[in-house]
Enzyme design. Structure first.
Site, PDB file in Angstrom:
ATOM      1  N   SER A 123      34.277  39.778  31.685  1.00 44.06           N
ATOM      2  CA  SER A 123      34.568  39.709  30.254  1.00 44.06           C
ATOM      3  C   SER A 123      33.651  38.726  29.547  1.00 44.06           C
ATOM      4  O   SER A 123      33.402  38.862  28.349  1.00 44.06           O
ATOM      5  CB  SER A 123      36.008  39.239  30.034  1.00 44.06           C
ATOM      6  OG  SER A 123      36.910  40.084  30.678  1.00 44.06           O
ATOM      7  N   HIS A 144      31.593  46.855  30.741  1.00 41.12           N
ATOM      8  CA  HIS A 144      32.836  46.174  30.376  1.00 41.12           C
ATOM      9  C   HIS A 144      33.836  47.169  29.816  1.00 41.12           C
ATOM     10  O   HIS A 144      33.806  47.514  28.634  1.00 41.12           O
ATOM     11  CB  HIS A 144      32.514  45.056  29.371  1.00 41.12           C
ATOM     12  CG  HIS A 144      33.684  44.213  29.032  1.00 41.12           C
ATOM     13  ND1 HIS A 144      33.916  43.710  27.779  1.00 41.12           N
ATOM     14  CD2 HIS A 144      34.721  43.780  29.792  1.00 41.12           C
ATOM     15  CE1 HIS A 144      35.030  42.997  27.786  1.00 41.12           C
ATOM     16  NE2 HIS A 144      35.541  43.036  28.996  1.00 41.12           N
ATOM     17  N   GLU A 156      31.528  48.308  26.812  1.00 43.37           N
ATOM     18  CA  GLU A 156      30.347  47.542  26.403  1.00 43.37           C
ATOM     19  C   GLU A 156      29.353  47.569  27.575  1.00 43.37           C
ATOM     20  O   GLU A 156      29.728  47.251  28.712  1.00 43.37           O
ATOM     21  CB  GLU A 156      30.718  46.093  26.070  1.00 43.37           C
ATOM     22  CG  GLU A 156      31.458  45.957  24.746  1.00 43.37           C
ATOM     23  CD  GLU A 156      31.890  44.521  24.434  1.00 43.37           C
ATOM     24  OE1 GLU A 156      31.875  44.129  23.265  1.00 43.37           O
ATOM     25  OE2 GLU A 156      32.264  43.780  25.377  1.00 43.37           O
ATOM     26  N   ASN A 194      35.176  40.450  22.829  1.00 44.45           N
ATOM     27  CA  ASN A 194      35.921  39.241  23.207  1.00 44.45           C
ATOM     28  C   ASN A 194      35.465  38.006  22.430  1.00 44.45           C
ATOM     29  O   ASN A 194      36.254  37.079  22.232  1.00 44.45           O
ATOM     30  CB  ASN A 194      35.823  38.997  24.718  1.00 44.45           C
ATOM     31  CG  ASN A 194      36.661  40.010  25.484  1.00 44.45           C
ATOM     32  OD1 ASN A 194      37.488  40.697  24.898  1.00 44.45           O
ATOM     33  ND2 ASN A 194      36.442  40.107  26.778  1.00 44.45           N
TER      34      ASN A 194
HETATM   35  N1  NAD Z   1      42.768  41.977  31.946  1.00 43.08           N
HETATM   36  C1  NAD Z   1      41.985  42.447  30.986  1.00 43.08           C
HETATM   37  O1  NAD Z   1      42.472  42.753  29.884  1.00 43.08           O
HETATM   38  C2  NAD Z   1      40.515  42.641  31.227  1.00 43.08           C
HETATM   39  C3  NAD Z   1      39.794  43.496  30.356  1.00 43.08           C
HETATM   40  C4  NAD Z   1      38.427  43.714  30.600  1.00 43.08           C
HETATM   41  C5  NAD Z   1      37.802  43.065  31.654  1.00 43.08           C
HETATM   42  N2  NAD Z   1      38.532  42.233  32.465  1.00 43.08           N
HETATM   43  C6  NAD Z   1      37.813  41.598  33.581  1.00 43.08           C
HETATM   44  O2  NAD Z   1      38.068  42.373  34.751  1.00 43.08           O
HETATM   45  C7  NAD Z   1      38.075  41.504  35.899  1.00 43.08           C
HETATM   46  C8  NAD Z   1      39.397  41.646  36.616  1.00 43.08           C
HETATM   47  O3  NAD Z   1      40.455  41.342  35.716  1.00 43.08           O
HETATM   48  P1  NAD Z   1      41.949  41.899  35.964  1.00 43.08           P
HETATM   49  O4  NAD Z   1      42.657  41.760  34.666  1.00 43.08           O
HETATM   50  O5  NAD Z   1      41.907  43.204  36.665  1.00 43.08           O
HETATM   51  O6  NAD Z   1      42.506  40.756  36.942  1.00 43.08           O
HETATM   52  P2  NAD Z   1      43.752  40.787  37.949  1.00 43.08           P
HETATM   53  O7  NAD Z   1      44.258  39.396  38.035  1.00 43.08           O
HETATM   54  O8  NAD Z   1      44.700  41.887  37.595  1.00 43.08           O
HETATM   55  O9  NAD Z   1      43.035  41.212  39.338  1.00 43.08           O
HETATM   56  C9  NAD Z   1      42.068  40.396  39.948  1.00 43.08           C
HETATM   57  C10 NAD Z   1      41.579  41.024  41.244  1.00 43.08           C
HETATM   58  O10 NAD Z   1      40.695  40.075  41.869  1.00 43.08           O
HETATM   59  C11 NAD Z   1      41.114  39.906  43.217  1.00 43.08           C
HETATM   60  N3  NAD Z   1      40.797  38.537  43.639  1.00 43.08           N
HETATM   61  C12 NAD Z   1      41.436  37.392  43.290  1.00 43.08           C
HETATM   62  N4  NAD Z   1      40.856  36.338  43.889  1.00 43.08           N
HETATM   63  C13 NAD Z   1      39.824  36.840  44.614  1.00 43.08           C
HETATM   64  C14 NAD Z   1      38.861  36.250  45.467  1.00 43.08           C
HETATM   65  N5  NAD Z   1      38.819  34.918  45.668  1.00 43.08           N
HETATM   66  N6  NAD Z   1      37.963  37.085  46.078  1.00 43.08           N
HETATM   67  C15 NAD Z   1      37.976  38.449  45.847  1.00 43.08           C
HETATM   68  N7  NAD Z   1      38.878  39.036  45.058  1.00 43.08           N
HETATM   69  C16 NAD Z   1      39.779  38.248  44.450  1.00 43.08           C
HETATM   70  C17 NAD Z   1      42.615  40.170  43.217  1.00 43.08           C
HETATM   71  O11 NAD Z   1      43.064  40.508  44.502  1.00 43.08           O
HETATM   72  C18 NAD Z   1      42.691  41.362  42.243  1.00 43.08           C
HETATM   73  O12 NAD Z   1      42.330  42.564  42.922  1.00 43.08           O
HETATM   74  C19 NAD Z   1      37.779  40.097  35.384  1.00 43.08           C
HETATM   75  O13 NAD Z   1      36.396  39.877  35.470  1.00 43.08           O
HETATM   76  C20 NAD Z   1      38.247  40.191  33.922  1.00 43.08           C
HETATM   77  O14 NAD Z   1      37.590  39.243  33.105  1.00 43.08           O
HETATM   78  C21 NAD Z   1      39.877  42.027  32.297  1.00 43.08           C
END
Ligand code: NAD
Length: 288
Positions: A123, A144, A156, A194
């Site tokens: 993000s 993204h 994005e 964002n």
């Molecule tokens: N939540 C949102 O609204 C959103 C939107 C767009 C992009 N993102 C981005 O997407 C990515 C994931 O976000 P999310 O919301 O799915 O998060 P989440 O917390 O739902 O999931 C995170 C994932 O990362 C894994 N993880 C955690 N620690 C880890 C480690 N040390 N090594 C390897 N894997 C690990 C977890 O097991 C899980 O599969 C991030 O980069 C976030 O910025 C999130």
């Protein structure tokens, strides 16, 4: 091969909110997808989530059972990163942590064919920092997706200074194959959406903490007064408060703008483990 991108097999790394949504989007678009989580259970849970979402669509008459079966048949799951070896594109969706992502893309670089593209769903982090952790910086970029990935039309496309134009064109075709519209953005914290959205969410926390209105009423005000589909607290809880905190910290580090200095109430909730919908409680309470 599905669509116009020429890609066949896509690897998704990460089984959180975004990983699970993106797996569904990509498999629905006709690509073979392999999802990798750190545990077998985590990877299997993604397939179970997609299966139950598609079953609901079948029940509501929005999807034929045969189509749902075909989507599920295109998804495999694993806990071994090495199983992504045959992918033309790998998209990482793990925790918003630069070191974790750097290590992961370095490992992917060793596993994947040299022609394959590595993309990140970060993000806010600098995509160039991931690109230079590989031997193929010209084939590393940001893709993204937004939350929920199945519903939000935008992706994005983030171009670090190292990327080749051919890579950007390829991932744009891939995003179009997935039914998404794209906007090209520079590799700057927060990109477009964002960079504008998170200072607003942070300001909403401050407003409620000053007692201007309750969280629920702030949400009602922004839905009714701006025609937003969700109020800021509903959105914060959907995004996840841990992810929100990391995004604000990165925005603040890069821009120095006080509007992105995370509000202390956000820190307190994250410390308490109240992370939003994913834990059942964040700024608001969520039923099971
Ligand atoms: N939540 C949102 O609204 C959103 C939107 C767009 C992009 N993102 C981005 O997407 C990515 C994931 O976000 P999310 O919301 O799915 O998060 P989440 O917390 O739902 O999931 C995170 C994932 O990362 C894994 N993880 C955690 N620690 C880890 C480690 N040390 N090594 C390897 N894997 C690990 C977890 O097991 C899980 O599969 C991030 O980069 C976030 O910025 C999130």
């Amino acid at each position: 091969m599905a669509g116009t991108s020429g890609l066949t097999k896509v690897g998704i790394v990460g089984s959180g909110i975004m990983g699970a949504g993106i797996v569904e989007v990509v498999a629905t678009a006709g690509f073979d997808v392999i999802v990798r989580a750190r545990t077998e259970e985590g990877a299997a849970a993604v397939v179970a989530q997609v299966t139950s979402r598609l079953a609901r669509s079948v029940e509501r008459g929005r999807l034929e059972q045969a189509e749902a079966d075909a989507v599920i048949a295109r998804i495999t799951h694993t806990s071994h990163l090495g199983d992504l070896a045959g992918c033309d594109l790998a998209l990482e969706t793990v925790i918003e942590d630069l070191e974790v992502k750097r290590r992961l893309v370095g490992e992917l670089d060793e596993i994947l064919d040299p022609a394959a593209v590595i993309a990140t769903n970060t993000s806010t982090l600098a995509v160039v920092e991931l690109a230079v952790a590989t031997s193929r910086p010209d084939r590393v970029c940001g893709l993204h997706f937004f939350n929920p990935a199945t519903a939000m039309p935008l992706v994005e496309v983030v171009s670090p200074v190292t990327v080749a134009e051919s890579t950007i064109q390829l991932v744009e075709r891939f995003a179009a194959d997935c039914g998404k519209e794209t906007v090209r953005v520079a590799d700057r914290a927060g990109f477009v959406v964002n960079a504008l959205l998170f200072p607003y969410l942070n300001a909403a926390i401050a407003l409620a903490e000053r007692g201007v209105a309750s969280r629920v009423d702030v949400d009602r005000a922004m839905r009714g007064g701006c025609n937003f589909p969700m109020g800021p607290f509903e959105l914060l809880d959907l995004i996840g408060l841990d992810t929100t905190l990391r995004i604000l910290e990165t925005l603040h580090r890069e821009t120095g703008d006080p509007s992105s200095l995370p509000h202390p109430e956000l820190r307190r909730l994250v410390a308490a483990g109240h992370l939003g919908r994913k834990t059942g409680r964040g700024f608001l309470e969520h039923g099971s």
